[in-house]
Every structure is written in C-alpha cells, then in structure tokens.
Design a protein around this motif. Structure first.
Motif, PDB file in Angstrom:
ATOM      1  N   GLU A   1       0.867  -1.182   0.000  1.00 57.16           N
ATOM      2  CA  GLU A   1       0.000   0.000   0.000  1.00 57.16           C
ATOM      3  C   GLU A   1       0.903   1.231   0.000  1.00 57.16           C
ATOM      4  OE1 GLU A   1      -4.168  -0.405   1.907  1.00 57.16           O
ATOM      5  OE2 GLU A   1      -2.768  -1.210   3.409  1.00 57.16           O
ATOM      6  N   PRO A   2       1.547   1.516  -1.127  1.00 63.27           N
ATOM      7  CA  PRO A   2       2.567   2.578  -1.151  1.00 63.27           C
ATOM      8  C   PRO A   2       2.033   3.966  -0.823  1.00 63.27           C
ATOM      9  CG  PRO A   2       2.053   1.832  -3.374  1.00 63.27           C
ATOM     10  CD  PRO A   2       1.408   0.864  -2.432  1.00 63.27           C
ATOM     11  N   SER A   3       0.785   4.251  -1.161  1.00 64.94           N
ATOM     12  CA  SER A   3       0.258   5.586  -0.865  1.00 64.94           C
ATOM     13  C   SER A   3       0.104   5.790   0.639  1.00 64.94           C
ATOM     14  CB  SER A   3      -1.081   5.802  -1.572  1.00 64.94           C
ATOM     15  OG  SER A   3      -0.902   5.853  -2.977  1.00 64.94           O
ATOM     16  N   PHE A   4      -0.488   4.817   1.325  1.00 72.83           N
ATOM     17  CA  PHE A   4      -0.632   4.939   2.772  1.00 72.83           C
ATOM     18  C   PHE A   4       0.724   4.949   3.481  1.00 72.83           C
ATOM     19  CE2 PHE A   4      -5.134   3.613   2.252  1.00 72.83           C
ATOM     20  CZ  PHE A   4      -5.714   4.594   3.044  1.00 72.83           C
ATOM     21  N   ASN A   5       1.749   4.415   2.824  1.00 74.89           N
ATOM     22  CA  ASN A   5       3.066   4.328   3.448  1.00 74.89           C
ATOM     23  C   ASN A   5       4.050   5.357   2.915  1.00 74.89           C
ATOM     24  OD1 ASN A   5       2.612   2.124   5.255  1.00 74.89           O
ATOM     25  ND2 ASN A   5       2.566   0.759   3.482  1.00 74.89           N
ATOM     26  N   LEU A   6       3.559   6.400   2.238  1.00 78.75           N
ATOM     27  CA  LEU A   6       4.495   7.326   1.617  1.00 78.75           C
ATOM     28  C   LEU A   6       5.376   8.047   2.620  1.00 78.75           C
ATOM     29  CD1 LEU A   6       2.898  10.587   0.164  1.00 78.75           C
ATOM     30  CD2 LEU A   6       2.001   9.376   2.127  1.00 78.75           C
ATOM     31  N   PHE A   7       4.865   8.345   3.830  1.00 73.15           N
ATOM     32  CA  PHE A   7       5.703   9.018   4.824  1.00 73.15           C
ATOM     33  C   PHE A   7       6.808   8.081   5.317  1.00 73.15           C
ATOM     34  CE2 PHE A   7       1.615  11.355   5.408  1.00 73.15           C
ATOM     35  CZ  PHE A   7       2.072  12.609   5.000  1.00 73.15           C
ATOM     36  N   ILE A   8       6.464   6.829   5.576  1.00 79.50           N
ATOM     37  CA  ILE A   8       7.472   5.878   6.032  1.00 79.50           C
ATOM     38  C   ILE A   8       8.516   5.657   4.945  1.00 79.50           C
ATOM     39  CG2 ILE A   8       7.896   3.537   6.868  1.00 79.50           C
ATOM     40  CD1 ILE A   8       5.086   3.466   7.984  1.00 79.50           C
ATOM     41  N   ILE A   9       8.063   5.449   3.710  1.00 80.45           N
ATOM     42  CA  ILE A   9       8.987   5.220   2.595  1.00 80.45           C
ATOM     43  C   ILE A   9       9.893   6.433   2.398  1.00 80.45           C
ATOM     44  CG2 ILE A   9       9.141   4.925   0.084  1.00 80.45           C
ATOM     45  CD1 ILE A   9       6.532   3.249   0.305  1.00 80.45           C
ATOM     46  N   GLY A  10       9.294   7.632   2.391  1.00 83.89           N
ATOM     47  CA  GLY A  10      10.073   8.846   2.163  1.00 83.89           C
ATOM     48  C   GLY A  10      11.106   9.086   3.251  1.00 83.89           C
ATOM     49  N   ASP A  11      10.726   8.867   4.515  1.00 88.49           N
ATOM     50  CA  ASP A  11      11.658   9.104   5.617  1.00 88.49           C
ATOM     51  C   ASP A  11      12.810   8.106   5.595  1.00 88.49           C
ATOM     52  OD1 ASP A  11      10.257  11.266   6.530  1.00 88.49           O
ATOM     53  OD2 ASP A  11       9.145  10.177   8.061  1.00 88.49           O
TER      54      ASP A  11
ATOM     55  N   SER B   1       5.935   8.110  -4.718  1.00 87.22           N
ATOM     56  CA  SER B   1       4.764   8.960  -4.504  1.00 87.22           C
ATOM     57  C   SER B   1       5.132  10.305  -3.913  1.00 87.22           C
ATOM     58  CB  SER B   1       3.762   8.244  -3.585  1.00 87.22           C
ATOM     59  OG  SER B   1       4.390   7.864  -2.374  1.00 87.22           O
ATOM     60  N   ALA B   2       4.114  11.148  -3.765  1.00 85.45           N
ATOM     61  CA  ALA B   2       4.288  12.473  -3.166  1.00 85.45           C
ATOM     62  C   ALA B   2       2.963  12.921  -2.575  1.00 85.45           C
ATOM     63  CB  ALA B   2       4.756  13.478  -4.207  1.00 85.45           C
ATOM     64  N   MET B   3       3.040  13.678  -1.478  1.00 83.38           N
ATOM     65  CA  MET B   3       1.845  14.207  -0.824  1.00 83.38           C
ATOM     66  C   MET B   3       1.644  15.666  -1.219  1.00 83.38           C
ATOM     67  SD  MET B   3      -0.749  13.882   1.264  1.00 83.38           S
ATOM     68  CE  MET B   3      -0.452  12.298   2.067  1.00 83.38           C
ATOM     69  N   ILE B   4       0.440  15.994  -1.660  1.00 76.84           N
ATOM     70  CA  ILE B   4       0.094  17.371  -2.002  1.00 76.84           C
ATOM     71  C   ILE B   4      -0.349  18.103  -0.743  1.00 76.84           C
ATOM     72  CG2 ILE B   4      -1.373  18.868  -3.397  1.00 76.84           C
ATOM     73  CD1 ILE B   4       0.476  17.182  -5.083  1.00 76.84           C
ATOM     74  N   VAL B   5       0.226  19.274  -0.503  1.00 74.39           N
ATOM     75  CA  VAL B   5      -0.142  20.091   0.666  1.00 74.39           C
ATOM     76  C   VAL B   5      -0.177  21.564   0.240  1.00 74.39           C
ATOM     77  CG1 VAL B   5       0.860  18.501   2.353  1.00 74.39           C
ATOM     78  CG2 VAL B   5       2.277  20.318   1.397  1.00 74.39           C
ATOM     79  N   GLY B   6      -0.756  22.382   1.102  1.00 69.94           N
ATOM     80  CA  GLY B   6      -0.671  23.831   0.930  1.00 69.94           C
ATOM     81  C   GLY B   6      -1.317  24.379  -0.326  1.00 69.94           C
TER      82      GLY B   6
END
Length: 265
Positions: free
Chosen positions: A20-30, A201-206
C-alpha cells in the motif's frame, strides 16, 4: 517478536510497504531520506515465527506512524511508544490501523481526513486543454519561501506555525518537496506544494489561493501542472481533505478516495 529494523531488513521492509505505497508514503520517504542510523528516526518491525513482517512502526522525531496488513501486537507497539519517552507525541496513520491504539494510549485531539490518490494524468490533460494559457505557473526556489509563507498567512483556513517555514525550506533543499505558484503584479496569489516525495509517490499540501483572486482557476491550473509533472516521473500523488467541496475539485482532476487517515495531535 518486535525488534528495531536495520539496513539489513531494507528489502523485506520495502516489499511489505509497497503493498500500500500511498498509505506508506511518509514511512517510505523518511527511510529513503534518512535511513536507519539517525537519532531522530527509528523503525521497528513485528515478525512472525518464520521471520516475515506483520507490522511496522516509524518514529520520526515526535511523530509515530504504524502500518500492518492484519492483526498485530498493538499493545507491544504502544508500550514501545511510551518507552521512547517522547512527549507530547503525534500518532497518525491509516484509520483502521491507528485507531486500535485508542485503548492502549492517552492520545491527543483526534482528526479524521479523507485520503485520496491520483495515478493518472488523463483528467489533468483534459483540463489543461481548456486552460487559459496566459496563466504562467512558476516553480519556487529557496528565495521564495518567505513569499509562500506570507501567502498562506493571508488565508484564514491556513494555520502556520514557526516550524512551517523550516519544513518548507528543508523540503526544497532536500528535493523531497516542490512548490508551484502563480503571481500577479509581482505578488504571489496562488500556490501548491508537495512534501514527503519519494521514489514512488508524493503528498500534495498547501493548496491555496488569495481570497481576492479566487474563482479564476488558479489552484486547478497549479494542480494540473503538479499532476502532469509527477505522473511523468512515475509517481502517484496523494492528499488529505476534510472539506467535501475541496474533494470534488480534486476528483475532477483524477483523484479517488482510498480510505481515511487519522491523526492524534
């Protein structure tokens, strides 16, 4: 068994997270950015009797994110969080996973948001064909950080804290985020950013527009550019929203709901 994971566990860990790469994007990115040997980041794993991962827990400074495929040792991970002596802490993650900690930990204010992803530029391309091409979309540099913060501070819906500037600058410096913007008469009037960019992946913010310049399609134009660029790089885009009206805008550009994300602040 729960133990701290190291670089020797990397292949198995990433295979687990990519389910589930989207739900894990923060873990993967860090992990991609900071690895396994820093004092501000740790990752633990629960393994079954054959050595296969059942669940993981990431600590990044005072933020914890758990992930599991099924049943896991919630109490064991809760005890780990308490033993780190990091207080106050933030707990967040896929709602069906993170909400299991409510019976084991004293948690902060709960916020539940829709989680959606976009893995196609089909709808963005359709929108781009209808766009006003007099709108120039620019990519921000470090020199633009203060202008981005000032734009967000002019918007009532945005809460900026002292660390916001630091986080934004760090994401630009490390290329784990980018910001696109539109300006009029030298003033930045709309922008959108990514954060936690990784290889998948990437998270859209702001995503924001100055009140005096709304209803001109600026936010949609910037989102279209972000979608086109990130999809061309082989990345899935993710975002949170809790406003159904905002959600409908994103869905017109190809985003779809995949679940909810819960945060305890």
């Amino acid at each position: 068994m729960i133990r701290r994971l190291t670089k020797h566990d990397h292949d198995q860990l990433f295979s687990f997270l990519q389910k589930e790469p989207s739900f894990n994007l923060f873990i993967i990115g860090d992990i991609e950015s900071f690895g396994y040997d820093t004092d501000f980041q740790e990752i633990w794993g629960e393994l079954d009797e054959t050595g296969n991962l059942k669940a993981v827990l990431l600590r990044y400074y005072n933020s914890f994110i758990p992930y599991a495929q099924g049943d896991f040792d919630v109490e064991g991970f809760a005890t780990l969080i308490q033993q780190t002596n990091v207080f106050p802490f933030i707990l967040s993650g896929k709602s069906s996973i993170v909400e299991r900690f409510e019976q084991w930990l004293t948690l902060g204010n709960k916020r539940v948001m829709y989680f959606c992803e976009c893995d196609t530029d089909e709808y963005a391309n359709e929108y781009a064909n209808q766009m006003d091409y007099s709108i120039e979309i620019k990519k921000a540099t470090l020199e633009d950080v203060d202008r981005i913060i000032k734009l967000r501070q002019r918007i009532a819906e945005f809460a900026t804290v002292p660390r916001t500037r630091e986080s934004l600058a760090k994401s630009l410096e490390t290329k784990t985020g980018r910001t696109y913007y539109i300006e009029q008469d030298g003033n930045m009037v709309a922008s959108a950013s990514t954060t936690a960019e990784n290889s998948l992946s990437a998270m859209i913010v702001g995503v924001c527009t100055d009140e005096a310049h709304r209803q001109k399609g600026y936010a949609s134009a910037i989102m279209t550019k972000l979608i086109q660029d990130l999809i061309s790089e082989g990345k899935t885009l993710c975002l949170f929203y809790d406003n159904p009206q905002a959600g409908s805008i994103y869905k017109r550009l190809g985003f779809r709901d995949i679940g909810t994300w819960t945060m305890y602040l």
